[in-house]
Design an enzyme around this catalytic site. Sequence first.
Site, PDB file in Angstrom:
ATOM      1  CE  LYS A 112      -4.026  -2.147   0.428  1.00 24.23           C
ATOM      2  NZ  LYS A 112      -3.567  -3.673   0.608  1.00 24.23           N
TER       3      LYS A 112
HETATM    4  C1  LIG Z   1      -4.226  -4.838   0.064  1.00 23.14           C
HETATM    5  C2  LIG Z   1      -3.385  -6.273  -0.055  1.00 23.14           C
HETATM    6  C3  LIG Z   1      -3.562  -7.135  -1.096  1.00 23.14           C
HETATM    7  C4  LIG Z   1      -4.786  -6.881  -2.252  1.00 23.14           C
HETATM    8  O1  LIG Z   1      -4.460  -5.982  -2.986  1.00 23.14           O
HETATM    9  P1  LIG Z   1      -5.674  -5.494  -4.002  1.00 23.14           P
HETATM   10  O2  LIG Z   1      -5.026  -4.237  -4.774  1.00 23.14           O
HETATM   11  O3  LIG Z   1      -6.463  -5.094  -2.878  1.00 23.14           O
HETATM   12  O4  LIG Z   1      -6.101  -6.633  -4.867  1.00 23.14           O
HETATM   13  C5  LIG Z   1      -2.724  -8.187  -1.311  1.00 23.14           C
HETATM   14  N1  LIG Z   1      -1.510  -8.090  -0.258  1.00 23.14           N
HETATM   15  C6  LIG Z   1      -1.478  -7.287   0.761  1.00 23.14           C
HETATM   16  C7  LIG Z   1      -0.272  -7.390   1.823  1.00 23.14           C
HETATM   17  C8  LIG Z   1      -2.345  -6.188   0.720  1.00 23.14           C
HETATM   18  O5  LIG Z   1      -2.241  -5.311   1.842  1.00 23.14           O
END
Ligand SMILES: *Cc1c(COP(=O)(O)O)cnc(C)c1O
Length: 495
Positions: A112
Amino acid sequence: MELIYKSTRNPEEHATASVAILKGLANDGGLFVPDSIPALDKSLDELAKMDYRQVALNVMKLMLTDFTEEELNYCINSAYDDKFDTKEIAPLNKKSTGYFLELFHGSTIAFKDMALSILPYLLTTAAKKNNVKNDIVILTATSGDTGKAALAGFADVPGTKIIVFYPKNGVSPIQEKQMVTQTGDNTFVVGIEGNFDDAQTGVKKMFSDEAFCSLLDSKGYQFSSANSINIGRLVPQMVYYVYAYTRLIAEGEIKSGEKINVVVPTGNFGNILAAYYAKEMGVPINKFICASNENKVLYDFFDTGCYNRNREFILTSSPSMDILISSNLERLIYRIAGNDAVKNRELMEALTGKGEYVITDSMKEGLKDFYGNYATEEETAATIKKIYDTDKYIIDTHTAVAAAVYDKYKAETGDNMPAVIASTASPYKFTRSVMNAIDKEYDRKSDFELVDELCRLSGVKVPNAIEEIRTAPVRHNTVCDKEAMPDEVKKFLGI
Ligand SMILES: *Cc1c(COP(=O)(O)O)cnc(C)c1O
């Protein structure tokens, strides 16, 4: 040429990139999508000679056309600096399974950070461009990773305040500690007595409460959103797919133009959609391998053409992918419906109403570049152990879901072309599940004993994000009932 963003639910609603970023969601509840995806205007070989920031500029200037290069450079240089613990920002790590694209070197050690470290700068620049005089109040509901990354991104950013609501008993101890120790006078973290859905519903209610919004406006504030439906999160995520491909060229692993596969552990479909857009921009990608945990709505969708969220919500060891309504899939549905906002709106209304929709055969044709599968909890743990045993490389539970699904893909298809696996979190963020996968005996140890043991096994330095919370004082201890969320917002803003 100016790139226009349109709503996936209303053919009449248009916005510039900066307005789409400021609004987050379109007025009709649709998502903003680019009218077309421009092709890269530099060759892949040229991009292979650039660093992360230069690649970012060359991708983002094509997608955010109402930002000047100076503005974009300011945003990029402010975001991708020594908050990341490596100059490469997103290093590609070659292992026997494939190339792990490590997206967790930012300040909160989850992917993120790749978008949330730049979103505050994009948003404040967009506010200036559009003569927004109010301070921006970011309202976020989180199940763990987004909240902390958004807090870290917006902390002490002038002209903004950030309020995060999380389910008091629904996040991991490390995730909670990361959030409640957050510094910055403009940050506010509240635990609510309820689950993630309650937090999300409470936040959405405030967004659409007109009386509340005009009260805010009269006091010099307005709401905005840092969640993954904002194109200000999607565009920065396209960058690292271009970067990963061009690193493969730079390191002599492939020749420019050669195809690769990408493997993405998926929840809300934002990360994999960014890869899809990167392909349209010119990155030679063969298959998008969409990996789910036991909440396998997407696997079933790719398999049958029916999206059905009427099922049990399963808590897994990859909590950031525990999701039944994958919001960004809407952007792909709109695309495979031939950019038809009316058709897309019908399907989304069916999802809200009946909890399911079915796509047509011709729409299914548009999905042929996607492969979906899922990994069970046992398969996920076994994959962590297998990769540790063969490579002495320790991956987190989300990345392990991707690696497990990639093994299934290869076994089914025999396709062995080079693969980039999106590595979405540091194993330090999910220490207990990761260490238990290696040896169940570890379960007897405390969280921080496990951190030290993980360091010993992997030889990877304990990240700052973890060191900080060993001793950091708790700064946020507000807990409220879900009905009291607006009162907490008013109290924090002093209105
Ligand atoms: C948010 C997240 C995901 C999923 O990503 P999306 O873009 O929502 O498909 C996968 N792994 C981690 C560690 C995340 O924080």
